[in-house]
Design a protein around this motif. Structure first.
Motif, PDB file in Angstrom:
ATOM      1  N   TYR A 183       0.716  -1.225   0.036  1.00 56.58           N
ATOM      2  CA  TYR A 183       0.057  -0.092   0.038  1.00 56.58           C
ATOM      3  C   TYR A 183       0.889   1.276  -0.022  1.00 56.58           C
ATOM      4  CZ  TYR A 183      -3.970  -2.995   1.268  1.00 56.58           C
ATOM      5  OH  TYR A 183      -4.947  -3.986   1.139  1.00 56.58           O
ATOM      6  N   LEU A 184       0.475   2.175  -1.014  1.00 57.75           N
ATOM      7  CA  LEU A 184       1.249   3.559  -0.798  1.00 57.75           C
ATOM      8  C   LEU A 184       0.254   4.374  -0.063  1.00 57.75           C
ATOM      9  CD1 LEU A 184       3.532   4.780  -2.561  1.00 57.75           C
ATOM     10  CD2 LEU A 184       1.756   5.901  -3.517  1.00 57.75           C
ATOM     11  N   ALA A 185       0.815   4.829   1.165  1.00 58.65           N
ATOM     12  CA  ALA A 185      -0.084   5.870   2.096  1.00 58.65           C
ATOM     13  C   ALA A 185       0.709   7.052   1.759  1.00 58.65           C
ATOM     14  CB  ALA A 185       0.271   5.514   3.558  1.00 58.65           C
ATOM     15  N   ILE A 186      -0.633   8.115   1.419  1.00 61.92           N
ATOM     16  CA  ILE A 186      -0.397   9.277   0.960  1.00 61.92           C
ATOM     17  C   ILE A 186      -0.644  10.305   2.104  1.00 61.92           C
ATOM     18  CG2 ILE A 186      -0.966  10.978  -0.834  1.00 61.92           C
ATOM     19  CD1 ILE A 186      -1.638   8.484  -2.669  1.00 61.92           C
ATOM     20  N   TYR A 187       0.206  11.116   2.293  1.00 61.78           N
ATOM     21  CA  TYR A 187       0.089  12.325   3.092  1.00 61.78           C
ATOM     22  C   TYR A 187       0.210  13.639   2.381  1.00 61.78           C
ATOM     23  CZ  TYR A 187       1.192   8.319   6.131  1.00 61.78           C
ATOM     24  OH  TYR A 187       1.223   7.087   6.664  1.00 61.78           O
ATOM     25  N   SER A 188      -0.548  14.713   3.213  1.00 61.90           N
ATOM     26  CA  SER A 188      -0.462  16.028   2.503  1.00 61.90           C
ATOM     27  C   SER A 188      -0.863  17.127   3.511  1.00 61.90           C
ATOM     28  CB  SER A 188      -1.381  16.258   1.251  1.00 61.90           C
ATOM     29  OG  SER A 188      -1.373  17.590   0.814  1.00 61.90           O
ATOM     30  N   GLU A 189      -0.229  18.415   3.273  1.00 60.26           N
ATOM     31  CA  GLU A 189      -0.709  19.520   4.145  1.00 60.26           C
ATOM     32  C   GLU A 189      -2.195  19.818   3.502  1.00 60.26           C
ATOM     33  OE1 GLU A 189       2.383  22.861   4.644  1.00 60.26           O
ATOM     34  OE2 GLU A 189       2.652  22.242   2.548  1.00 60.26           O
ATOM     35  N   LYS A 190      -3.030  20.321   4.513  1.00 65.60           N
ATOM     36  CA  LYS A 190      -4.446  20.546   4.145  1.00 65.60           C
ATOM     37  C   LYS A 190      -4.557  21.933   3.598  1.00 65.60           C
ATOM     38  CE  LYS A 190      -5.607  16.552   5.727  1.00 65.60           C
ATOM     39  NZ  LYS A 190      -4.149  16.035   6.520  1.00 65.60           N
ATOM     40  N   LYS A 191      -4.236  22.083   2.421  1.00 64.89           N
ATOM     41  CA  LYS A 191      -4.235  23.579   1.807  1.00 64.89           C
ATOM     42  C   LYS A 191      -5.227  23.434   0.619  1.00 64.89           C
ATOM     43  CE  LYS A 191       0.509  25.235   2.550  1.00 64.89           C
ATOM     44  NZ  LYS A 191       1.831  25.767   1.923  1.00 64.89           N
ATOM     45  N   ASP A 192      -5.709  24.661   0.071  1.00 67.50           N
ATOM     46  CA  ASP A 192      -6.722  24.728  -0.807  1.00 67.50           C
ATOM     47  C   ASP A 192      -6.305  23.727  -2.182  1.00 67.50           C
ATOM     48  OD1 ASP A 192      -8.091  26.479   0.289  1.00 67.50           O
ATOM     49  OD2 ASP A 192      -7.341  28.313  -0.820  1.00 67.50           O
ATOM     50  N   ASN A 193      -7.202  22.799  -2.721  1.00 67.16           N
ATOM     51  CA  ASN A 193      -6.935  22.002  -3.656  1.00 67.16           C
ATOM     52  C   ASN A 193      -6.145  21.137  -3.440  1.00 67.16           C
ATOM     53  OD1 ASN A 193      -8.867  23.254  -5.472  1.00 67.16           O
ATOM     54  ND2 ASN A 193      -7.417  24.969  -6.179  1.00 67.16           N
ATOM     55  N   TYR A 194      -5.640  20.815  -2.082  1.00 65.90           N
ATOM     56  CA  TYR A 194      -4.744  19.671  -1.984  1.00 65.90           C
ATOM     57  C   TYR A 194      -5.118  18.441  -2.084  1.00 65.90           C
ATOM     58  CZ  TYR A 194      -7.224  17.819   2.222  1.00 65.90           C
ATOM     59  OH  TYR A 194      -8.053  17.429   3.278  1.00 65.90           O
TER      60      TYR A 194
END
Length: 229
Positions: free
Chosen positions: A63-74
């Motif tokens: 599994y590829l777990a994906i993480y991101s900052e919660k910004k507009d259009n993230y």
């Protein structure tokens, strides 16, 4: 590696073997994957099945777990970046599937979504097997330039994208669902739109540009951005 060819044969894979995957190829590809917004910090990790809380009736070895900052259009940004990887995996004979229910057993607040992947013989299909809306249903008028977006996968095959022609390309919108569908799909549909945009990018790599204009929503749809192809 021709990613555009994969658009026309790819299928979401739910049947895997335990064959080994060359993870170095994934790392190498991700170094060159294009982003819609370089100012949004997103990152990922590869997990084995035992590190994931699997809530589907099937599972994958990785599994590829994906993480991101919660910004507009993230969310749209995530769909755009990582669908490129799914097409890359497909070109190497590796199946993949976006999964909204399966999550890392140890996750942090920036986790967004995972992609199941692994070796498989069940990764392709004929063009006639795609069940998709007509081109006239996803645009203000039928245009074969939109076939790559038409074939994009989406949560429960909701196909939430809509393209309105502009002087240089298309203004891109996301459908406004009713209350029931919004409860189910509101988190996933922006990712779906990003996936469709990834297909448009891969099919128009040398001319594709994305920007967010001061456009208004149209009836039944929310404005996401505009593309030049």
């Amino acid at each position: 590696m021709n990613l555009e060819e994969q658009i026309y044969i790819r299928k979401s894979c739910r049947n895997y073997s335990d064959g080994a995957v060359d993870m170095d190829l994934i790392h190498k590809f991700m170094e060159s994957a294009k982003s819609l917004n370089n100012e949004i910090n997103c990152y990922w990790e590869i997990l084995t099945r035992d590190k994931v809380a699997v809530r589907n009736s099937w599972s994958a070895p990785y599994y590829l777990a994906i993480y991101s900052e919660k910004k507009d259009n993230y969310l749209t940004n995530i769909g755009f970046i990582f669908q490129q990887l799914c097409l890359c995996l497909q070109s190497m004979g590796i199946g993949s599937c976006w999964v909204g229910l399966d999550v890392p057993k140890r996750k942090n607040s920036e986790f967004v979504i995972a992609i199941a992947f692994g070796m498989s013989r069940d990764i392709s299909r004929d063009l006639s097997e795609f069940k998709r809306k007509e081109l006239s249903e996803i645009s203000d008028f039928e245009d074969e330039k939109l076939i790559p977006a038409q074939l994009a996968p989406s949560a429960i095959n909701s196909q939430p994208w809509y393209f309105k022609h502009s002087n240089v390309g298309f203004d891109v919108y996301q459908i406004k669902h009713n209350i029931l569908k919004r409860q189910i799909l509101k988190r996933w549909n922006p990712i779906d739109v990003g996936i469709a945009l990834a297909h448009m990018y891969v099919a128009n790599k040398h001319s594709f540009e994305f920007e967010i204009k001061d456009n208004e929503n149209i009836k039944g749809y929310s404005y996401i951005g505009s593309i030049k192809i």
